[in-house]
Design a protein around this motif. Structure first.
Motif, PDB file in Angstrom:
ATOM      1  N   PHE A 170       0.864  -1.319  -0.108  1.00 32.74           N
ATOM      2  CA  PHE A 170      -0.067   0.205   0.061  1.00 32.74           C
ATOM      3  C   PHE A 170       0.976   1.127  -0.103  1.00 32.74           C
ATOM      4  N   CYS A 171       0.653   2.216  -0.956  1.00 28.33           N
ATOM      5  CA  CYS A 171       1.328   3.205  -0.924  1.00 28.33           C
ATOM      6  C   CYS A 171       0.461   4.546  -1.319  1.00 28.33           C
ATOM      7  N   GLY A 172       1.252   5.715  -1.349  1.00 23.46           N
ATOM      8  CA  GLY A 172       0.602   7.047  -1.804  1.00 23.46           C
ATOM      9  C   GLY A 172      -0.226   7.530  -0.729  1.00 23.46           C
ATOM     10  N   SER A 173      -1.401   7.964  -0.846  1.00 25.79           N
ATOM     11  CA  SER A 173      -2.349   8.472   0.303  1.00 25.79           C
ATOM     12  C   SER A 173      -2.553   7.388   1.139  1.00 25.79           C
ATOM     13  N   ASN A 174      -2.779   7.710   2.450  1.00 26.60           N
ATOM     14  CA  ASN A 174      -3.156   6.717   3.388  1.00 26.60           C
ATOM     15  C   ASN A 174      -4.761   6.801   3.849  1.00 26.60           C
ATOM     16  N   VAL A 187      -8.702  -2.247  -1.600  1.00 25.64           N
ATOM     17  CA  VAL A 187      -7.946  -2.599  -2.605  1.00 25.64           C
ATOM     18  C   VAL A 187      -7.420  -1.378  -3.277  1.00 25.64           C
ATOM     19  N   LYS A 188      -8.270  -0.468  -3.450  1.00 22.52           N
ATOM     20  CA  LYS A 188      -7.947   0.888  -4.196  1.00 22.52           C
ATOM     21  C   LYS A 188      -6.775   1.494  -3.530  1.00 22.52           C
ATOM     22  N   MET A 189      -6.347   1.144  -2.565  1.00 23.97           N
ATOM     23  CA  MET A 189      -5.040   1.813  -1.800  1.00 23.97           C
ATOM     24  C   MET A 189      -3.581   1.015  -2.465  1.00 23.97           C
ATOM     25  N   ALA A 190      -3.789   0.028  -2.890  1.00 24.86           N
ATOM     26  CA  ALA A 190      -2.528  -0.792  -3.304  1.00 24.86           C
ATOM     27  C   ALA A 190      -1.756   0.045  -4.518  1.00 24.86           C
ATOM     28  N   CYS A 191      -0.483  -0.244  -4.521  1.00 22.89           N
ATOM     29  CA  CYS A 191       0.283   0.662  -5.349  1.00 22.89           C
ATOM     30  C   CYS A 191       0.717  -0.642  -6.440  1.00 22.89           C
ATOM     31  N   THR A 192      -0.127  -1.222  -6.804  1.00 25.00           N
ATOM     32  CA  THR A 192       0.291  -2.566  -7.935  1.00 25.00           C
ATOM     33  C   THR A 192      -0.990  -2.833  -8.668  1.00 25.00           C
ATOM     34  N   ASP A 193      -0.755  -3.789  -9.598  1.00 21.40           N
ATOM     35  CA  ASP A 193      -1.981  -3.968 -10.383  1.00 21.40           C
ATOM     36  C   ASP A 193      -2.949  -4.827  -9.661  1.00 21.40           C
ATOM     37  N   THR A 194      -3.942  -4.294  -9.592  1.00 18.85           N
ATOM     38  CA  THR A 194      -4.976  -5.296  -8.535  1.00 18.85           C
ATOM     39  C   THR A 194      -6.147  -6.035  -9.272  1.00 18.85           C
ATOM     40  N   SER A 195      -5.943  -5.959 -10.598  1.00 16.85           N
ATOM     41  CA  SER A 195      -6.848  -6.447 -11.452  1.00 16.85           C
ATOM     42  C   SER A 195      -6.899  -8.092 -11.171  1.00 16.85           C
ATOM     43  N   LYS A 196      -6.151  -8.811 -10.740  1.00 21.22           N
ATOM     44  CA  LYS A 196      -6.213 -10.187 -10.393  1.00 21.22           C
ATOM     45  C   LYS A 196      -7.025 -10.332  -9.050  1.00 21.22           C
ATOM     46  N   ASN A 197      -6.771  -9.086  -8.091  1.00 16.36           N
ATOM     47  CA  ASN A 197      -7.498  -9.299  -6.902  1.00 16.36           C
ATOM     48  C   ASN A 197      -9.094  -8.852  -7.151  1.00 16.36           C
ATOM     49  N   GLU A 198      -9.302  -7.848  -8.026  1.00 13.48           N
ATOM     50  CA  GLU A 198     -10.549  -7.504  -8.222  1.00 13.48           C
ATOM     51  C   GLU A 198     -11.262  -8.926  -8.981  1.00 13.48           C
ATOM     52  N   ILE A 199     -10.684  -9.597  -9.775  1.00 12.44           N
ATOM     53  CA  ILE A 199     -11.195 -10.745 -10.244  1.00 12.44           C
ATOM     54  C   ILE A 199     -11.719 -11.818  -9.208  1.00 12.44           C
ATOM     55  N   VAL A 200     -10.374 -11.953  -8.395  1.00  9.26           N
ATOM     56  CA  VAL A 200     -10.890 -12.740  -7.170  1.00  9.26           C
ATOM     57  C   VAL A 200     -12.056 -12.288  -6.278  1.00  9.26           C
ATOM     58  N   VAL A 201     -12.139 -11.269  -5.908  1.00  6.03           N
ATOM     59  CA  VAL A 201     -13.214 -10.495  -5.049  1.00  6.03           C
ATOM     60  C   VAL A 201     -14.570 -10.701  -5.902  1.00  6.03           C
ATOM     61  N   LEU A 202     -14.518 -10.623  -7.299  1.00  2.00           N
ATOM     62  CA  LEU A 202     -15.859 -10.717  -8.081  1.00  2.00           C
ATOM     63  C   LEU A 202     -16.263 -12.312  -8.077  1.00  2.00           C
ATOM     64  N   THR A 203     -15.130 -13.127  -8.182  1.00  2.00           N
ATOM     65  CA  THR A 203     -15.601 -14.556  -8.302  1.00  2.00           C
ATOM     66  C   THR A 203     -16.018 -14.905  -6.899  1.00  2.00           C
ATOM     67  N   VAL A 204     -15.302 -14.527  -5.961  1.00  2.00           N
ATOM     68  CA  VAL A 204     -15.790 -14.973  -4.512  1.00  2.00           C
ATOM     69  C   VAL A 204     -17.455 -14.442  -4.307  1.00  2.00           C
ATOM     70  N   SER A 205     -17.623 -13.204  -4.669  1.00  2.00           N
ATOM     71  CA  SER A 205     -18.837 -12.595  -4.586  1.00  2.00           C
ATOM     72  C   SER A 205     -19.929 -13.433  -5.507  1.00  2.00           C
ATOM     73  N   VAL A 206     -19.358 -13.988  -6.668  1.00  2.00           N
ATOM     74  CA  VAL A 206     -20.458 -14.664  -7.556  1.00  2.00           C
ATOM     75  C   VAL A 206     -20.908 -16.057  -6.903  1.00  2.00           C
TER      76      VAL A 206
END
Length: 310
Positions: A170-174, A187-206
């Motif tokens: 996590f970086c940038g503004s806290n 997840v928006k606070m992460a300073c890396t590509d979070t597309s995989k995490n967002e897919i995991v969150v969506l998969t878990v949700s579904v």
């Protein structure tokens, strides 16, 4: 979201912005949320006590309701006390460890509640569609196994998911534009590509939110079909009254949860996210005990009896 230009690593604390923009309403919000929290605690604890003290309520339906009330108390207690404290102070901080702990507790309890609501729907399905074998099928052992399975799914899924989220840098503004550590804003606070995490969150949700929801939907399709075939209007009314409270609670809980985690990002704003989160962290838990006491003759009858005894 990837933010390569913001490379100042966050190591200690987050700031939960919450309702800071409503400067003049902090005390009013505190009083409203405090009253709501007390109603949640008293309402659910009252249901737990009524079920524990009345042998006539020692049935599968009320066993699940007792567990649901316990979940609601823990669920709201993981969020609301901190929200109340932050409404009274200027420094609305939370440590990264504290944020992770809150997210573990909140998501585990939330997913467990999803599964428990599905178990309650299955209980109503057996009671109405297969009443002659109800006591055999919904034995004490089966009820305990369904509750244990709900907790097992909630813990195993969310521990993996949240551990993965907090392995991100996590970086940038806290500053987290929310009143608690929910998954999307963190997840928006992460300073890396979070597309995989967002897919995991969506998969878990579904899988684990929509999955139980589909089981509930199928159960109620069968229940309504069976009720409509009953010959008398009184029989139909009585059968529907046994599951109407659960149906209302499911609608409230899933309506807000599905809208929060499955809606498009294009219509999401920090303010609207917080308003929707209030629905399932405060409003729905306030309404649940009211629904189950006012719309349930057995609970209402036992409550009135206890009041007269006092």
């Amino acid at each position: 979201m990837y933010k390569p230009d913001e490379n100042q690593t966050i190591s200690d604390v987050f700031i939960l912005v919450g309702f800071s923009y409503l400067t003049r309403l902090q005390i009013l919000l505190f009083l409203v949320f405090l009253l709501s929290y007390l109603v949640i605690l008293m309402g659910n604890l009252l249901i737990i006590l009524l079920i524990k003290l009345n042998p006539s309520l020692h049935t599968p339906m009320y066993f699940f309701l007792l567990n649901l009330s316990f979940l609601e108390v823990c669920y709201t207690s993981s969020v609301v006390p901190q929200l109340l404290a932050h409404l009274l102070v200027e420094q609305k901080t939370i440590t990264v460890v504290g944020c992770a702990a809150q997210m573990y507790v909140f998501t585990i309890l939330g997913l467990t509640e999803c599964c428990l609501l599905a178990a309650m729907a299955y209980d109503r399905y057996i009671a109405i569609c297969n009443p002659l074998h109800y006591r055999t099928i919904m034995s004490g052992r089966v009820c305990a196994q369904l509750v244990a399975a709900s907790w097992t799914i909630g813990i195993s899924v969310e521990v993996v998911q949240i551990t993965w989220i907090f392995s991100l840098p996590f970086c940038g503004s806290n500053r987290i534009h929310h009143f608690f550590c929910d998954i999307p804003p963190v997840v928006k606070m992460a300073c890396t590509d979070t597309s995989k995490n967002e897919i995991v969150v969506l998969t878990v949700s579904v899988l684990f939110i929509m999955g139980p929801f589909l089981l509930i939907t199928v159960s109620y399709i069968c229940i309504i079909s069976t009720i409509l075939k009953l010959p008398s209007a009184e029989g139909r009314r009585k059968a529907f009254s046994t599951c109407s409270s659960h149906l209302m609670v499911v609608t409230l809980f899933y309506g807000t949860a599905l809208f929060t985690y499955l809606r498009p990002k294009s219509i999401s704003t920090p303010e609207s996210d917080q308003m929707i989160s209030l629905m399932y962290t405060v409003v729905t838990p306030v309404l649940n005990p009211i629904i189950y006491t006012l719309r349930n003759k057995e609970v209402k009858g036992n409550l009135l009896t206890r009041c007269k005894d006092i």
